[in-house]
Write a protein that holds these residues in place. Structure first.
Motif, PDB file in Angstrom:
ATOM      1  N   TYR A  58      25.320 -43.242 -12.035  1.00 45.07           N
ATOM      2  CA  TYR A  58      25.985 -44.409 -11.467  1.00 45.07           C
ATOM      3  C   TYR A  58      25.122 -44.899 -10.308  1.00 45.07           C
ATOM      4  CZ  TYR A  58      29.430 -47.393  -9.201  1.00 45.07           C
ATOM      5  OH  TYR A  58      30.080 -48.466  -8.640  1.00 45.07           O
ATOM      6  N   TYR A  59      24.657 -46.141 -10.403  1.00 49.04           N
ATOM      7  CA  TYR A  59      23.783 -46.686  -9.369  1.00 49.04           C
ATOM      8  C   TYR A  59      24.604 -47.564  -8.420  1.00 49.04           C
ATOM      9  CZ  TYR A  59      20.012 -45.013 -12.306  1.00 49.04           C
ATOM     10  OH  TYR A  59      19.168 -44.215 -13.037  1.00 49.04           O
ATOM     11  N   SER A  60      24.400 -47.370  -7.145  1.00 49.32           N
ATOM     12  CA  SER A  60      25.197 -48.076  -6.143  1.00 49.32           C
ATOM     13  C   SER A  60      24.338 -48.504  -4.962  1.00 49.32           C
ATOM     14  CB  SER A  60      26.332 -47.167  -5.652  1.00 49.32           C
ATOM     15  OG  SER A  60      26.985 -47.725  -4.532  1.00 49.32           O
ATOM     16  N   TYR A  61      24.837 -49.492  -4.239  1.00 47.61           N
ATOM     17  CA  TYR A  61      24.134 -49.967  -3.044  1.00 47.61           C
ATOM     18  C   TYR A  61      24.033 -48.884  -1.969  1.00 47.61           C
ATOM     19  CZ  TYR A  61      28.875 -50.500  -1.130  1.00 47.61           C
ATOM     20  OH  TYR A  61      30.161 -50.274  -0.709  1.00 47.61           O
ATOM     21  N   VAL A  62      24.933 -47.874  -1.988  1.00 49.43           N
ATOM     22  CA  VAL A  62      24.892 -46.843  -0.951  1.00 49.43           C
ATOM     23  C   VAL A  62      23.713 -45.879  -1.126  1.00 49.43           C
ATOM     24  CG1 VAL A  62      27.376 -46.913  -0.560  1.00 49.43           C
ATOM     25  CG2 VAL A  62      26.453 -45.313  -2.237  1.00 49.43           C
ATOM     26  N   MET A  63      23.001 -45.993  -2.242  1.00 49.84           N
ATOM     27  CA  MET A  63      21.865 -45.096  -2.479  1.00 49.84           C
ATOM     28  C   MET A  63      20.737 -45.281  -1.461  1.00 49.84           C
ATOM     29  SD  MET A  63      21.377 -44.901  -6.615  1.00 49.84           S
ATOM     30  CE  MET A  63      22.175 -43.614  -7.563  1.00 49.84           C
ATOM     31  N   PRO A 242      12.635 -33.785   0.091  1.00 48.22           N
ATOM     32  CA  PRO A 242      13.678 -34.031  -0.932  1.00 48.22           C
ATOM     33  C   PRO A 242      14.170 -35.478  -0.920  1.00 48.22           C
ATOM     34  CG  PRO A 242      14.108 -31.991   0.243  1.00 48.22           C
ATOM     35  CD  PRO A 242      13.010 -32.685   0.995  1.00 48.22           C
ATOM     36  N   ASN A 243      14.306 -36.035   0.265  1.00 50.17           N
ATOM     37  CA  ASN A 243      14.770 -37.419   0.357  1.00 50.17           C
ATOM     38  C   ASN A 243      13.745 -38.376  -0.229  1.00 50.17           C
ATOM     39  OD1 ASN A 243      16.861 -39.310   1.602  1.00 50.17           O
ATOM     40  ND2 ASN A 243      14.977 -40.106   2.485  1.00 50.17           N
ATOM     41  N   GLN A 244      12.471 -38.145   0.070  1.00 50.88           N
ATOM     42  CA  GLN A 244      11.420 -39.006  -0.453  1.00 50.88           C
ATOM     43  C   GLN A 244      11.314 -38.883  -1.964  1.00 50.88           C
ATOM     44  OE1 GLN A 244       9.850 -41.103   1.795  1.00 50.88           O
ATOM     45  NE2 GLN A 244       9.322 -42.111  -0.134  1.00 50.88           N
ATOM     46  N   PHE A 245      11.490 -37.655  -2.466  1.00 54.45           N
ATOM     47  CA  PHE A 245      11.455 -37.428  -3.918  1.00 54.45           C
ATOM     48  C   PHE A 245      12.583 -38.197  -4.589  1.00 54.45           C
ATOM     49  CE2 PHE A 245      12.791 -35.176  -7.735  1.00 54.45           C
ATOM     50  CZ  PHE A 245      11.590 -35.011  -8.409  1.00 54.45           C
ATOM     51  N   TYR A 246      13.776 -38.163  -3.989  1.00 55.42           N
ATOM     52  CA  TYR A 246      14.944 -38.869  -4.538  1.00 55.42           C
ATOM     53  C   TYR A 246      14.708 -40.378  -4.536  1.00 55.42           C
ATOM     54  CZ  TYR A 246      19.824 -40.372  -5.004  1.00 55.42           C
ATOM     55  OH  TYR A 246      20.997 -40.963  -5.426  1.00 55.42           O
ATOM     56  N   MET A 247      14.166 -40.892  -3.452  1.00 57.37           N
ATOM     57  CA  MET A 247      13.922 -42.332  -3.365  1.00 57.37           C
ATOM     58  C   MET A 247      12.868 -42.770  -4.385  1.00 57.37           C
ATOM     59  SD  MET A 247      16.100 -43.208  -1.069  1.00 57.37           S
ATOM     60  CE  MET A 247      15.670 -44.907  -0.684  1.00 57.37           C
ATOM     61  N   ASN A 248      11.811 -41.980  -4.520  1.00 55.59           N
ATOM     62  CA  ASN A 248      10.709 -42.348  -5.422  1.00 55.59           C
ATOM     63  C   ASN A 248      11.085 -42.221  -6.893  1.00 55.59           C
ATOM     64  OD1 ASN A 248       9.082 -42.846  -3.210  1.00 55.59           O
ATOM     65  ND2 ASN A 248       8.076 -40.850  -3.272  1.00 55.59           N
ATOM     66  N   ASN A 249      11.920 -41.219  -7.221  1.00 57.75           N
ATOM     67  CA  ASN A 249      12.174 -40.916  -8.628  1.00 57.75           C
ATOM     68  C   ASN A 249      13.530 -41.384  -9.145  1.00 57.75           C
ATOM     69  OD1 ASN A 249       9.817 -38.984  -9.625  1.00 57.75           O
ATOM     70  ND2 ASN A 249      10.301 -38.428  -7.512  1.00 57.75           N
ATOM     71  N   VAL A 250      14.426 -41.768  -8.258  1.00 61.28           N
ATOM     72  CA  VAL A 250      15.746 -42.235  -8.687  1.00 61.28           C
ATOM     73  C   VAL A 250      15.999 -43.666  -8.217  1.00 61.28           C
ATOM     74  CG1 VAL A 250      18.235 -41.839  -8.571  1.00 61.28           C
ATOM     75  CG2 VAL A 250      16.673 -39.889  -8.708  1.00 61.28           C
ATOM     76  N   VAL A 251      15.859 -43.882  -6.914  1.00 58.39           N
ATOM     77  CA  VAL A 251      16.243 -45.173  -6.342  1.00 58.39           C
ATOM     78  C   VAL A 251      15.256 -46.278  -6.705  1.00 58.39           C
ATOM     79  CG1 VAL A 251      16.691 -46.431  -4.198  1.00 58.39           C
ATOM     80  CG2 VAL A 251      17.481 -44.066  -4.452  1.00 58.39           C
ATOM     81  N   GLU A 252      13.981 -46.030  -6.507  1.00 62.35           N
ATOM     82  CA  GLU A 252      12.983 -47.077  -6.765  1.00 62.35           C
ATOM     83  C   GLU A 252      12.937 -47.491  -8.233  1.00 62.35           C
ATOM     84  OE1 GLU A 252      11.614 -48.908  -4.684  1.00 62.35           O
ATOM     85  OE2 GLU A 252      12.096 -47.786  -2.876  1.00 62.35           O
ATOM     86  N   PRO A 253      12.957 -46.549  -9.201  1.00 62.00           N
ATOM     87  CA  PRO A 253      13.013 -46.973 -10.614  1.00 62.00           C
ATOM     88  C   PRO A 253      14.266 -47.795 -10.937  1.00 62.00           C
ATOM     89  CG  PRO A 253      12.330 -44.686 -10.467  1.00 62.00           C
ATOM     90  CD  PRO A 253      12.748 -45.091  -9.098  1.00 62.00           C
ATOM     91  N   ALA A 254      15.399 -47.443 -10.297  1.00 62.01           N
ATOM     92  CA  ALA A 254      16.629 -48.205 -10.529  1.00 62.01           C
ATOM     93  C   ALA A 254      16.492 -49.625  -9.977  1.00 62.01           C
ATOM     94  CB  ALA A 254      17.810 -47.490  -9.872  1.00 62.01           C
ATOM     95  N   ARG A 255      15.876 -49.761  -8.822  1.00 62.73           N
ATOM     96  CA  ARG A 255      15.633 -51.093  -8.262  1.00 62.73           C
ATOM     97  C   ARG A 255      14.735 -51.903  -9.189  1.00 62.73           C
ATOM     98  NH1 ARG A 255      14.464 -49.020  -2.220  1.00 62.73           N
ATOM     99  NH2 ARG A 255      16.567 -49.200  -1.357  1.00 62.73           N
ATOM    100  N   ALA A 257      14.463 -51.643 -12.266  1.00 68.19           N
ATOM    101  CA  ALA A 257      15.191 -51.985 -13.493  1.00 68.19           C
ATOM    102  C   ALA A 257      16.270 -53.043 -13.254  1.00 68.19           C
ATOM    103  CB  ALA A 257      15.817 -50.728 -14.088  1.00 68.19           C
ATOM    104  N   GLY A 258      16.399 -53.494 -11.990  1.00 70.57           N
ATOM    105  CA  GLY A 258      17.335 -54.570 -11.695  1.00 70.57           C
ATOM    106  C   GLY A 258      18.633 -54.145 -11.033  1.00 70.57           C
ATOM    107  N   GLN A 259      18.792 -52.842 -10.725  1.00 66.96           N
ATOM    108  CA  GLN A 259      19.998 -52.399 -10.036  1.00 66.96           C
ATOM    109  C   GLN A 259      19.995 -52.901  -8.588  1.00 66.96           C
ATOM    110  OE1 GLN A 259      22.535 -50.862 -11.368  1.00 66.96           O
ATOM    111  NE2 GLN A 259      21.643 -50.377 -13.362  1.00 66.96           N
ATOM    112  N   TRP A 260      21.187 -53.280  -8.098  1.00 70.51           N
ATOM    113  CA  TRP A 260      21.272 -53.801  -6.732  1.00 70.51           C
ATOM    114  C   TRP A 260      21.392 -52.644  -5.743  1.00 70.51           C
ATOM    115  CZ3 TRP A 260      25.570 -54.568  -3.098  1.00 70.51           C
ATOM    116  CH2 TRP A 260      25.172 -55.315  -1.978  1.00 70.51           C
ATOM    117  N   ILE A 261      20.255 -52.216  -5.235  1.00 74.41           N
ATOM    118  CA  ILE A 261      20.206 -51.177  -4.206  1.00 74.41           C
ATOM    119  C   ILE A 261      19.350 -51.724  -3.078  1.00 74.41           C
ATOM    120  CG2 ILE A 261      19.736 -48.755  -3.678  1.00 74.41           C
ATOM    121  CD1 ILE A 261      19.724 -48.201  -6.675  1.00 74.41           C
TER     122      ILE A 261
END
Length: 474
Positions: A58-63, A242-255, A257-261
């Motif tokens: 589930y992708y959310s702006y709070v990410m 860990p935070n940088q890994f999460y941003m690089n591998n989860v958040v940035e790809p979602a952005r 792909a067009g997710q609003w984060i």
């Protein structure tokens, strides 16, 4: 019997007992509270945590807050599933333990470092716990990072003070500081500026003390200094990894792909416009002063959720209206620090004027102690002052936006600590006791009159803000 009473006194006087009691009380207060119903951010955070390990996330702006914002919820869901217990129990326990640390260790230790007080009684320590529970328990009524952020920031400050106040510069102390440094730079950067202020002050202090002790010519002594600084930065990056890994591998790809984060910068730019509408949230006192900057067309666009200002536009407005901006920032800082009783989440204050008077007295004690502590040039450039400055920035930064009570939580915690733990109460009661004992009609001290004037001005300013908004609830 005497031995039993002595042991009992030792137990209830110990920080471990105070920590346990504070954590237990906070857990019981929040036990039956629905953590999701009061906040959209809380609901989004929980949804992200529920699908944290899922392929169908589930992708959310709070990410944009980063991985550490979700780990307590993820841990709660995982343990609750294994033990077959209701969800939110582990999260509430985690928050309660953070509260216990802040009340029993974080605040008293930090205030004790800055404002030395040899006569801190057990009652003063319990007074601090009581003040935090009475005034700040609502912070734990939603799923948020505020309690965790507060605990980590006090851990950072205490870690810095342990290095500054002790001569033995053990490597483990720099390890802990580096870890807290890295963690505090995550969580959407809530304390990023404050953390950098503390870190810079500590590094300068460490370098200064090193060269003052060893001089510039002893090249062999440079190794210990270099090792200390290297340890800090290595642990900083390890904590952030860990935070940088999460941003690089989860958040940035979602952005991508067009997710609003939105990024933190996008939030700030949006806030430059949206925060012209309201002073507070959730009570939403209209900001008529700020809306006066806008044309009818701009106001309509902002009301529709649009952003009309970038950094350059905002700076230009400040240059054109410096006095107005100083006033609007000051009123936000005032409402945040005074713990606005009409802007609390899930908490109704039956006697708001009593709360305001109490907060005004407590805030005044900060001014009194600050004036007594920082009296010369060395005090001004100390790490102690840097921590004061860092806590001020933790309140100043949200003052540029709207006042959400929780944004000022950490700064208020420190103010409660200065009131309860510093020599302020001891000196006040000693002065009163001497006057009663000597039965003299000495003039009342400037401290009393200064406090009385501050309380009166605080009430006038507060009522003026709400009266002008036309939404008085008193």
């Amino acid at each position: 019997m005497k031995k039993l009473l002595k042991v009992l006194k030792q137990v209830i006087s110990s920080k471990a007992f105070i920590f346990s009691l504070a954590a237990l009380i906070m857990f019981l207060i929040t036990y039956s509270v629905d953590l999701l119903s009061l906040s959209g951010d809380a609901q989004e955070t929980w949804k992200v945590a529920q699908t944290f390990f899922s392929q169908d996330k589930y992708y959310s702006y709070v990410m944009y807050k980063g991985v550490y914002a979700f780990l307590p919820c993820v841990l709660d869901i995982f343990i609750a599933g294994i033990l077959n217990i209701p969800q939110y129990i582990i999260f509430k326990l985690f928050n309660a333990l953070c509260f216990g640390y802040v009340a029993a260790y974080g605040i008293p230790n930090l205030v004790g470092h800055i404002h030395k007080n040899e006569k801190v009684s057990v009652l003063q320590r319990y007074l601090l716990v009581a003040l935090l529970i009475i005034f700040e328990s609502n912070i734990n009524f939603i799923v948020s990072v505020d309690m965790m952020s507060c605990a980590m920031f006090f851990a950072l400050c205490n870690s810095a003070m342990n290095i500054v106040k002790n001569e033995d510069k053990k490597v483990i102390k720099f390890v802990w500081f580096g870890i807290w440094f890295g963690l505090n730079m995550c969580l959407s950067g809530q304390f990023a500026i404050s953390t950098v202020i503390v870190a810079i002050a500590l590094i300068i202090n460490t370098i200064y003390k090193h060269f003052k002790k060893h001089g510039f010519k002893q090249i062999k002594s440079y190794g210990s200094l270099a090792l200390s600084l290297l340890v800090v930065f290595c642990c900083y990056y390890i904590a952030k990894l860990p935070n940088q890994f999460y941003m690089n591998n989860v958040v940035e790809p979602a952005r991508a792909a067009g997710q609003w984060i939105p990024t933190g910068q996008a939030w700030i730019i949006n806030g430059l416009s949206q925060n012209l509408l309201h002073i507070t949230y959730p009570s939403q006192v209209p900001d008529n002063l700020s809306m006066g900057f806008l044309t009818p067309e701009q106001l309509e666009q902002v009301n529709a959720g649009g952003a009309i200002l970038n950094y350059g536009d905002y700076i230009q407005l400040i240059i054109q209206h410096p006095v107005r901006f100083l006033v609007r920032w000051s009123e936000r800082l005032f409402l945040g620090i005074m713990n606005d009783p009409q802007n609390l989440i899930a908490k109704t204050v039956n006697y708001p004027s009593v709360m305001l008077v109490s907060m005004a007295v407590i805030v005044y004690s900060l001014y009194d102690r600050f004036k007594a502590r920082f009296t010369n040039y060395k005090d001004i450039i100390s790490v102690d002052m840097a921590i004061y400055l860092a806590l001020l920035f933790s309140a100043l930064v949200p003052s540029f936006g709207h006042v959400e009570n929780r944004y000022f939580f950490t700064a208020r915690c420190f103010i409660f600590g200065v009131f309860a733990i510093s020599p302020y109460l001891n000196q006040t009661f000693e002065s009163i006791k001497n006057k009663i004992k000597e039965k003299t009609l000495e003039p009342i001290s400037w401290r009393f009159w200064g406090c009385a004037v501050f309380v009166l001005l605080s009430l006038i300013i507060y009522y003026a803000i709400y009266q002008s908004a036309g939404i008085m609830k008193m």
